[in-house]
Design a protein around this motif. Structure first.
Motif, short mmCIF file in Angstrom:
data_model
loop_
_atom_site.label_atom_id
_atom_site.label_comp_id
_atom_site.label_asym_id
_atom_site.label_seq_id
_atom_site.Cartn_x
_atom_site.Cartn_y
_atom_site.Cartn_z
N LYS A 220 0.83 -1.21 0.00
CA LYS A 220 0.00 0.00 0.00
C LYS A 220 0.87 1.26 0.00
O LYS A 220 1.94 1.28 0.61
N ASN A 221 0.37 2.31 -0.65
CA ASN A 221 0.96 3.64 -0.47
C ASN A 221 0.13 4.37 0.58
O ASN A 221 -1.09 4.18 0.65
N TYR A 222 0.79 5.19 1.36
CA TYR A 222 0.10 5.80 2.50
C TYR A 222 -0.51 7.16 2.12
O TYR A 222 0.17 8.03 1.56
N ASP A 223 -1.78 7.33 2.48
CA ASP A 223 -2.42 8.64 2.30
C ASP A 223 -2.02 9.58 3.42
O ASP A 223 -2.00 10.81 3.24
N ALA A 224 -1.73 9.02 4.59
CA ALA A 224 -1.26 9.85 5.71
C ALA A 224 -0.36 9.01 6.60
O ALA A 224 -0.60 7.81 6.78
#
Ligand SMILES: NC(=O)c1ccc[n+]([C@@H]2O[C@H](COP(=O)([O-])OP(=O)(O)OC[C@H]3O[C@@H](n4cnc5c(N)ncnc54)[C@H](OP(=O)(O)O)[C@@H]3O)[C@@H](O)[C@H]2O)c1
Length: 329
Positions: A220-224
């Protein structure tokens, strides 16, 4: 009341760590018009307490010596100032005393009515004294800076929480999971099962080479990122962020402040957001209610009597607490 004495803890100069804490007998303070006097049942420590002693916020804090440390207290109201309307003697409360005045490591403390919140008696003093700095910071980072709706109504977000085993981090994991989130968390090997038990979807050991990259095991890439650890440069976060990803840094160092300014000035979609907790009584009441409802828990690393406050201080300075450190007068 004014002539009676109480036990309290102070320090008289910068530095010296736990050995510089002194136990003294001083008069029980009198509440001013807008203050309440609380018989302290529990006080929690935060790294800011010993950072102030170290002179890391010099020349702003402490304003003068001797300084009586301790800001996060829970106890029972024993006296109220003439102007106090919302609280009365006998109420169980939680208060956030300001860093400027402190005074929490004592048998009694005075707090402004505006920073003192009623707590239902079934929420214990230790569980609620742990909340003000740590849980309000986690709450503010997630709701205000990251825009997560804790009723689960928002769009799905991928969140990374660093130092998820610590005071702030252990609340951040639990609060994030009240929202519509996938939570990746970092901690040391000994705390992996603990952090999973708080609700984290995946956990990375920060001491392994893979952990040091902060890569989500599921890609996953992090939104925050709620960044509760320190010393991780922007270059490590950047490749793991979604196109509009934010790193919310609660301990920004000078390099982080430069990154913050640079990202702002260049209208970067990926941003670094320095965050300083600002107290809101309604948010503290919300968190107390979550504890009452069993939706949030305080994990206590260790408890100390006031007579051993220096041991609690040393434990906090050591930086390896799992959850919160509590002192009980
Ligand atoms: N901006 C604000 O308003 C605000 C508010 C509150 C706190 N803070 C700051 O935020 C920081 C965290 O506060 P806290 O109360 O949560 O501290 P804490 O309870 O002392 O944190 C200790 C925990 O952090 C873990 N840890 C340390 N370095 C780590 C790393 N690189 N990666 C993963 N885990 C790591 C430790 O795990 P191990 O034992 O396994 O090493 C330990 O469990 C402090 O610097 C504090 O001053 C700022």
């Amino acid at each position: 009341m004014a002539s009676r004495l109480m036990q309290a803890v102070l320090y008289e100069t910068y530095g010296g760590g736990s050995a510089a804490l002194k136990h003294v007998e001083v008069p029980i303070p009198r509440p001013k018009t807008d203050e309440v006097l609380v018989k302290v049942e529990a006080v929690s420590l935060n790294p800011i307490d010993w950072k102030i002693q170290k002179g890391m916020i010099r020349p702003f804090l402490p304003r003068k010596f001797p300084h009586f440390p301790g800001t996060d207290v829970a106890g029972e109201v024993v006296e109220v100032g003439a102007g106090v309307k919302s609280l009365k003697a006998g109420d169980k409360v939680v208060a956030f005393l300001s860093h400027a005045t402190g005074g929490g490591l004592a048998e009694y403390a005075v707090g402004k009515e505006a920073v003192t919140v009623y707590r239902p008696p079934e929420v214990t003093a230790a569980d609620s004294a742990a909340l003000p700095v740590a849980a309000l910071t986690a709450h503010q980072a997630l709701t205000q800076a990251a825009g997560i709706k804790l009723d689960g109504s928002g769009p799905q977000s991928n969140i990374l929480i660093t130092a998820a085993s610590g005071g702030v981090g252990h609340y951040a994991v639990q609060l994030a999971k009240l929202g519509n989130t996938h939570v990746t968390a970092t901690c040391g090997a000994r705390n992996i099962e603990f952090v999973k038990s708080l609700g984290a979807d995946e956990v990375i050991d920060y001491k392994t080479p893979e952990g040091a990259t902060l890569k989500s095991p599921s890609g996953k890439n992090y939104d925050a990122v709620v960044h509760c650890a320190s010393g991780i440069p922007w270059s490590v976060f950047e490749p793991n962020l979604s196109p509009n990803g934010k790193v919310i840094d609660i301990t920004p160092n000078p390099a982080a402040m430069v990154t913050f300014a640079f990202k702002k000035l260049t209208f970067s979609k990926k941003q670094l957001v320095p965050l300083l907790m600002s107290f809101k009584s309604e948010n503290l009441s919300y968190l107390i209610n979550l504890i009452k409802e069993g939706k949030l828990k305080t994990v206590i690393d260790s408890r100390y009597p006031l007579s051993k406050a220096e041991d609690a201080w040393a434990k906090s300075m050591d930086g390896h607490a799992t959850g919160k450190i509590i002192v009980e007068p």
